[in-house]
Design a protein around this motif. Structure first.
Motif, PDB file in Angstrom:
ATOM      1  N   ARG A  80       0.827  -1.209   0.000  1.00  0.00           N
ATOM      2  CA  ARG A  80       0.000   0.000   0.000  1.00  0.00           C
ATOM      3  C   ARG A  80       0.861   1.259   0.000  1.00  0.00           C
ATOM      4  N   TYR A  81       1.948   1.235   0.761  1.00  0.00           N
ATOM      5  CA  TYR A  81       2.852   2.381   0.877  1.00  0.00           C
ATOM      6  C   TYR A  81       4.288   1.927   0.660  1.00  0.00           C
ATOM      7  N   ARG A  82       5.041   2.758  -0.063  1.00  0.00           N
ATOM      8  CA  ARG A  82       6.481   2.543  -0.249  1.00  0.00           C
ATOM      9  C   ARG A  82       7.160   3.896  -0.116  1.00  0.00           C
ATOM     10  N   HIS A  83       8.030   4.000   0.871  1.00  0.00           N
ATOM     11  CA  HIS A  83       8.802   5.226   1.099  1.00  0.00           C
ATOM     12  C   HIS A  83      10.268   4.862   0.905  1.00  0.00           C
ATOM     13  N   ALA A  84      10.910   5.471  -0.104  1.00  0.00           N
ATOM     14  CA  ALA A  84      12.285   5.119  -0.447  1.00  0.00           C
ATOM     15  C   ALA A  84      13.192   6.343  -0.399  1.00  0.00           C
ATOM     16  N   SER A  85      14.323   6.173   0.256  1.00  0.00           N
ATOM     17  CA  SER A  85      15.397   7.169   0.266  1.00  0.00           C
ATOM     18  C   SER A  85      16.593   6.532  -0.416  1.00  0.00           C
ATOM     19  N   ILE A  86      17.161   7.235  -1.414  1.00  0.00           N
ATOM     20  CA  ILE A  86      18.184   6.635  -2.267  1.00  0.00           C
ATOM     21  C   ILE A  86      19.274   7.655  -2.568  1.00  0.00           C
ATOM     22  N   ASN A  87      20.520   7.215  -2.501  1.00  0.00           N
ATOM     23  CA  ASN A  87      21.673   8.036  -2.880  1.00  0.00           C
ATOM     24  C   ASN A  87      22.448   7.313  -3.969  1.00  0.00           C
ATOM     25  N   ASP A  88      22.910   8.067  -4.968  1.00  0.00           N
ATOM     26  CA  ASP A  88      23.676   7.500  -6.078  1.00  0.00           C
ATOM     27  C   ASP A  88      25.159   7.804  -5.903  1.00  0.00           C
ATOM     28  N   GLN A  89      25.970   6.761  -6.026  1.00  0.00           N
ATOM     29  CA  GLN A  89      27.422   6.886  -5.896  1.00  0.00           C
ATOM     30  C   GLN A  89      28.057   6.523  -7.239  1.00  0.00           C
ATOM     31  N   PRO A  90      28.709   7.455  -7.909  1.00  0.00           N
ATOM     32  CA  PRO A  90      29.417   7.094  -9.145  1.00  0.00           C
ATOM     33  C   PRO A  90      30.526   6.086  -8.825  1.00  0.00           C
ATOM     34  N   ILE A  91      30.651   5.065  -9.651  1.00  0.00           N
ATOM     35  CA  ILE A  91      31.722   4.075  -9.490  1.00  0.00           C
ATOM     36  C   ILE A  91      32.354   3.824 -10.853  1.00  0.00           C
ATOM     37  N   ARG A  92      33.574   3.286 -10.827  1.00  0.00           N
ATOM     38  CA  ARG A  92      34.216   2.844 -12.059  1.00  0.00           C
ATOM     39  C   ARG A  92      33.695   1.445 -12.401  1.00  0.00           C
ATOM     40  N   ALA A  93      33.748   1.095 -13.661  1.00  0.00           N
ATOM     41  CA  ALA A  93      33.277  -0.220 -14.089  1.00  0.00           C
ATOM     42  C   ALA A  93      33.983  -1.341 -13.339  1.00  0.00           C
ATOM     43  N   ASP A  94      35.283  -1.159 -13.011  1.00  0.00           N
ATOM     44  CA  ASP A  94      36.018  -2.215 -12.302  1.00  0.00           C
ATOM     45  C   ASP A  94      35.681  -2.286 -10.820  1.00  0.00           C
ATOM     46  N   GLU A  95      34.855  -1.371 -10.324  1.00  0.00           N
ATOM     47  CA  GLU A  95      34.399  -1.408  -8.925  1.00  0.00           C
ATOM     48  C   GLU A  95      33.056  -2.121  -8.772  1.00  0.00           C
ATOM     49  N   ARG A  96      32.466  -2.521  -9.879  1.00  0.00           N
ATOM     50  CA  ARG A  96      31.180  -3.223  -9.815  1.00  0.00           C
ATOM     51  C   ARG A  96      31.322  -4.525  -9.033  1.00  0.00           C
ATOM     52  N   LYS A  97      30.248  -4.891  -8.333  1.00  0.00           N
ATOM     53  CA  LYS A  97      30.216  -6.127  -7.560  1.00  0.00           C
ATOM     54  C   LYS A  97      29.155  -7.108  -8.064  1.00  0.00           C
ATOM     55  N   TYR A  98      28.226  -6.633  -8.861  1.00  0.00           N
ATOM     56  CA  TYR A  98      27.091  -7.450  -9.310  1.00  0.00           C
ATOM     57  C   TYR A  98      27.310  -7.845 -10.761  1.00  0.00           C
ATOM     58  N   HIS A  99      27.646  -9.110 -10.991  1.00  0.00           N
ATOM     59  CA  HIS A  99      28.010  -9.557 -12.336  1.00  0.00           C
ATOM     60  C   HIS A  99      27.154 -10.709 -12.853  1.00  0.00           C
ATOM     61  N   TRP A 100      26.031 -11.002 -12.214  1.00  0.00           N
ATOM     62  CA  TRP A 100      25.211 -12.101 -12.710  1.00  0.00           C
ATOM     63  C   TRP A 100      24.490 -11.677 -13.982  1.00  0.00           C
ATOM     64  N   PRO A 101      24.053 -12.653 -14.803  1.00  0.00           N
ATOM     65  CA  PRO A 101      23.304 -12.321 -16.026  1.00  0.00           C
ATOM     66  C   PRO A 101      22.009 -11.588 -15.666  1.00  0.00           C
ATOM     67  N   ALA A 102      21.483 -10.813 -16.605  1.00  0.00           N
ATOM     68  CA  ALA A 102      20.240 -10.077 -16.368  1.00  0.00           C
ATOM     69  C   ALA A 102      19.174 -11.015 -15.813  1.00  0.00           C
ATOM     70  N   GLY A 103      18.394 -10.503 -14.871  1.00  0.00           N
ATOM     71  CA  GLY A 103      17.324 -11.287 -14.253  1.00  0.00           C
ATOM     72  C   GLY A 103      17.613 -11.560 -12.789  1.00  0.00           C
ATOM     73  N   ARG A 104      17.043 -12.648 -12.291  1.00  0.00           N
ATOM     74  CA  ARG A 104      17.104 -13.006 -10.880  1.00  0.00           C
ATOM     75  C   ARG A 104      18.548 -13.208 -10.418  1.00  0.00           C
ATOM     76  N   ARG A 105      18.866 -12.669  -9.229  1.00  0.00           N
ATOM     77  CA  ARG A 105      20.175 -12.897  -8.622  1.00  0.00           C
ATOM     78  C   ARG A 105      20.274 -14.376  -8.239  1.00  0.00           C
ATOM     79  N   PRO A 106      21.351 -15.053  -8.630  1.00  0.00           N
ATOM     80  CA  PRO A 106      21.509 -16.465  -8.265  1.00  0.00           C
ATOM     81  C   PRO A 106      21.507 -16.652  -6.741  1.00  0.00           C
ATOM     82  N   ASP A 107      20.961 -17.769  -6.298  1.00  0.00           N
ATOM     83  CA  ASP A 107      20.865 -18.048  -4.864  1.00  0.00           C
ATOM     84  C   ASP A 107      22.220 -18.064  -4.175  1.00  0.00           C
ATOM     85  N   ASP A 108      23.275 -18.450  -4.884  1.00  0.00           N
ATOM     86  CA  ASP A 108      24.596 -18.524  -4.258  1.00  0.00           C
ATOM     87  C   ASP A 108      25.394 -17.225  -4.394  1.00  0.00           C
TER      88      ASP A 108
END
Length: 155
Positions: free
Chosen positions: A118-146
């Motif tokens: 019914r309600y969603r209240h979101a506070s969000i901050n954006d942090q610029p990163i370099r491509a080599d600082e990324r941590k999320y590398h799974w294929p598009a879609g659901r995050r793998p369970d492991d």
């Protein structure tokens, strides 16, 4: 009336399940699919933007994912009680110039008796990163369970 289990009142197990279901839906980047977990008259605050109604959410999400490319999200349960859940999250994306970002945030959710938000209240901050600082590398879609979660990354 549509029901989206699990429904309140939440336990730690059902709140954790609800968070993962939300993460999975958002990682689909399908505005129609995501919008169906909200009440028809849902009310949102997303950053400084206020939305009323499922149709407004659908339009917002389509616009969001047109701009936030290669979006990958991890959500984590922070707290829960009765029909409310607090979540922290981080997602990675890049803009059309190739600049990567990690967006960190917190959400407070309130559900109706059918498990629709019914309600969603979101506070969000954006942090610029370099491509080599990324941590999320799974294929598009659901995050793998492991795949590690936020706490494992120290985020």
């Amino acid at each position: 009336m549509t029901t989206k289990p699990p429904v309140p009142p939440f336990t730690e197990e059902t709140a954790t399940q609800k968070v993962r279901l939300a993460e999975d839906a958002w990682n689909s980047r399908d505005p129609e699919r995501v919008s169906l977990v909200y009440t028809v008259d849902t009310h949102w605050r997303n950053r400084a933007e206020f939305l009323d109604g499922r149709d407004a959410v659908r339009v917002f999400l389509a616009r969001k994912w047109d701009r936030e490319l290669d979006y990958r999200l991890i959500k984590e349960l922070w707290a829960f009680r009765d029909n409310r859940i607090a979540v922290r999250f981080a997602y990675e994306w890049h803009d059309d110039s190739g600049q990567w970002y990690r967006s960190h945030g917190n959400e407070n959710w309130e559900f109706d008796e059918n498990g629709l938000m019914r309600y969603r209240h979101a506070s969000i901050n954006d942090q610029p990163i370099r491509a080599d600082e990324r941590k999320y590398h799974w294929p598009a879609g659901r995050r793998p369970d492991d795949h590690p979660g936020l706490s494992a990354f120290g985020l």
